[in-house]
Design an enzyme around this catalytic site. Structure first.
Site, PDB file in Angstrom:
ATOM      1  CB  CYS A  69     -35.239 -42.551  46.998  1.00 31.40           C
ATOM      2  SG  CYS A  69     -35.361 -40.977  46.127  1.00 31.40           S
ATOM      3  CB  CYS A  73     -42.187 -40.791  43.504  1.00 30.78           C
ATOM      4  SG  CYS A  73     -40.902 -39.546  43.210  1.00 30.78           S
ATOM      5  CB  CYS A  76     -41.157 -44.742  43.642  1.00 31.36           C
ATOM      6  SG  CYS A  76     -39.479 -45.390  43.495  1.00 31.36           S
ATOM      7  CB  CYS A 113     -30.831 -46.512  30.974  1.00 29.16           C
ATOM      8  SG  CYS A 113     -31.303 -46.333  29.244  1.00 29.16           S
ATOM      9  CB  CYS A 144     -29.417 -43.125  29.273  1.00 30.11           C
ATOM     10  SG  CYS A 144     -30.843 -42.296  30.016  1.00 30.11           S
ATOM     11  CB  CYS A 204     -34.549 -39.778  28.328  1.00 24.67           C
ATOM     12  SG  CYS A 204     -35.647 -41.186  28.588  1.00 24.67           S
ATOM     13  NE  ARG A 276     -36.489 -46.681  26.021  1.00 28.13           N
ATOM     14  CZ  ARG A 276     -35.780 -45.551  26.231  1.00 28.13           C
ATOM     15  NH1 ARG A 276     -35.943 -44.876  27.339  1.00 28.13           N
ATOM     16  NH2 ARG A 276     -34.937 -45.135  25.342  1.00 28.13           N
TER      17      ARG A 276
HETATM   18  S1  SF4 Z   1     -39.091 -42.285  41.520  1.00 30.28           S
HETATM   19 FE1  SF4 Z   1     -38.347 -43.368  43.379  1.00 30.28          FE
HETATM   20  S2  SF4 Z   1     -36.111 -43.314  43.194  1.00 30.28           S
HETATM   21 FE2  SF4 Z   1     -36.913 -41.754  41.766  1.00 30.28          FE
HETATM   22  S3  SF4 Z   1     -36.969 -39.846  42.968  1.00 30.28           S
HETATM   23 FE3  SF4 Z   1     -38.999 -40.784  43.215  1.00 30.28          FE
HETATM   24  S4  SF4 Z   1     -38.833 -42.012  45.106  1.00 30.28           S
HETATM   25 FE4  SF4 Z   1     -36.736 -41.550  44.422  1.00 30.28          FE
END
Ligand code: SF4
Length: 356
Positions: A69, A73, A76, A113, A144, A204, A276
């Site tokens: 990705c 984040c 993540c 989901c 979802c 959500c 949740r």
């Molecule tokens: S949480 Fe992870 S998968 Fe979702 S946008 Fe951020 S880096 Fe990408």
């Protein structure tokens, strides 16, 4: 004063009353800081007005595209910027999604989901995802998806496919957000949420507690959710699971009672929303989960994996539900399969799974 506030909070919600979207920060702060027993009592009384307190909605989460990705984040492992050893895979074939959805339904899930590690879908990504949504709907489950930011027209395309919910989390307070994500803004997120709402898809939207935010950040985060033009129909609350290789790998675990307080506050200020328990449950004791359910949590993910983090096995959840006298909520209107959801039973773990 705290008892008076608690009485006021309870009495603000007649059984047929509509939720408020005009909460002030001071009100949310005052709720958060009540004595624990007053707070839980108020939350539980409100919970009982809107939900069967002995029923839990169960969803299953499948990563339909994992890793690589471009977003950053900080929690993540799917971000391409962090070396976490996560095995990535491209968009999953439709048949694999169908098999996973059938298995989830057999285990009692009423909502399926699907998460993809994307900044946002390209239009060409939407076509196979639309087919996945239709497949889930044909199995009689709610569908979802969480696909990142949506551009104009994309929410409508998903709505047309029959999508019930779109997940897009705010993650944390607006003030703390830049410490967690720099590749998209809080305003970007709010814009996607509005697109989803405008398309008639249920929202959500929740976040993660324990991202190094302050108590005030948690107040502001919940306040933001409760002052959206309409409350999200579903609010997932995660507790950070620090993943080695991510910038938050050494973050200390958030105090469990602070987490329960947040659930209780969320229940009071968003009385009709499904709350949740999401990532982090593997570190919760049965007693802590019981407190969360008492405080107003009424939905979980089951399956041994969430998108990329571990989750209690379905048999552990079934045992906990039995101890607490909880039952799994049946789907409102199944178009296929049984009308009554069986309790979760043990099956093999889904393939690797991730969350956006
Ligand atoms: S949480 Fe992870 S998968 Fe979702 S946008 Fe951020 S880096 Fe990408």
């Amino acid at each position: 004063m705290s008892s008076a506030l608690q009485e006021k909070s309870v009495n603000e919600y007649p059984a047929a009353g509509q939720p408020r979207s005009d909460w002030t920060l001071e009100e949310v702060k005052a709720l958060f800081e009540q004595p624990f027993n007053d707070l839980l009592n108020a939350a539980h009384q409100i919970h009982r007005r809107h939900y069967d307190p002995n029923e839990v909605q169960v969803s299953t989460l499948l990563s339909i595209k994992t890793g690589r990705c471009p977003e950053d984040c900080a929690y993540c492992p799917q971000s391409i910027r962090y070396d976490t050893g996560l095995a990535d895979h491209p968009l999953m074939p439709l048949e694999e999604v169908r098999v996973a959805a059938e298995r989830a339904r057999a285990q009692g899930a009423t909502r399926f989901c699907m998460g993809a590690s994307l900044r946002g879908p390209k239009d060409r990504d939407l076509e196979p995802i639309v087919e996945m949504i239709k497949t889930v709907k044909d199995l009689g489950m709610e569908a979802c998806v969480t696909l990142g930011m949506l551009r104009e027209g994309q929410a409508e395309a998903l709505a047309e496919a029959g999508l019930d919910y779109y997940n897009h989390n705010l993650d944390t307070s607006e003030a703390h957000y830049p410490s967690i994500i720099t590749t998209r803004t809080y305003a970007d997120r709010l814009e996607t949420l509005q697109r989803v709402r405008d398309a008639g898809v249920k929202v959500c939207c929740g976040g993660i507690l324990g991202l190094g935010e302050t108590h005030q950040d948690r107040i502001e985060f919940l306040h933001t959710l409760a002052t959206l033009p309409a409350h999200p129909e579903s609010v997932p609350i995660n507790r950070l699971v620090p993943i080695p290789g991510t910038p938050l790998q050494d973050e200390a675990a958030l105090d469990t009672l602070e987490f329960v307080r947040a659930i209780a506050v969320a229940r009071i200020i968003m009385p009709k929303t499904e709350l949740r328990l999401s990532a982090g449950r593997t570190d919760f004791s049965d007693e802590m989960q019981a407190l969360c359910f008492f405080a107003g949590a009424n939905s979980i993910f089951y399956g041994d994996k969430l998108l990329t983090t571990d989750n209690p096995g379905a048999n552990e959840d079934a045992a906990l539900f039995e101890r607490l006298g909880l039952s799994v909520r049946a789907a409102a209107a199944r178009t296929a399969g049984t009308t009554e959801a069986p309790p979760p039973t043990r099956t093999e773990a889904p393939a690797d799974a991730p969350v956006s």
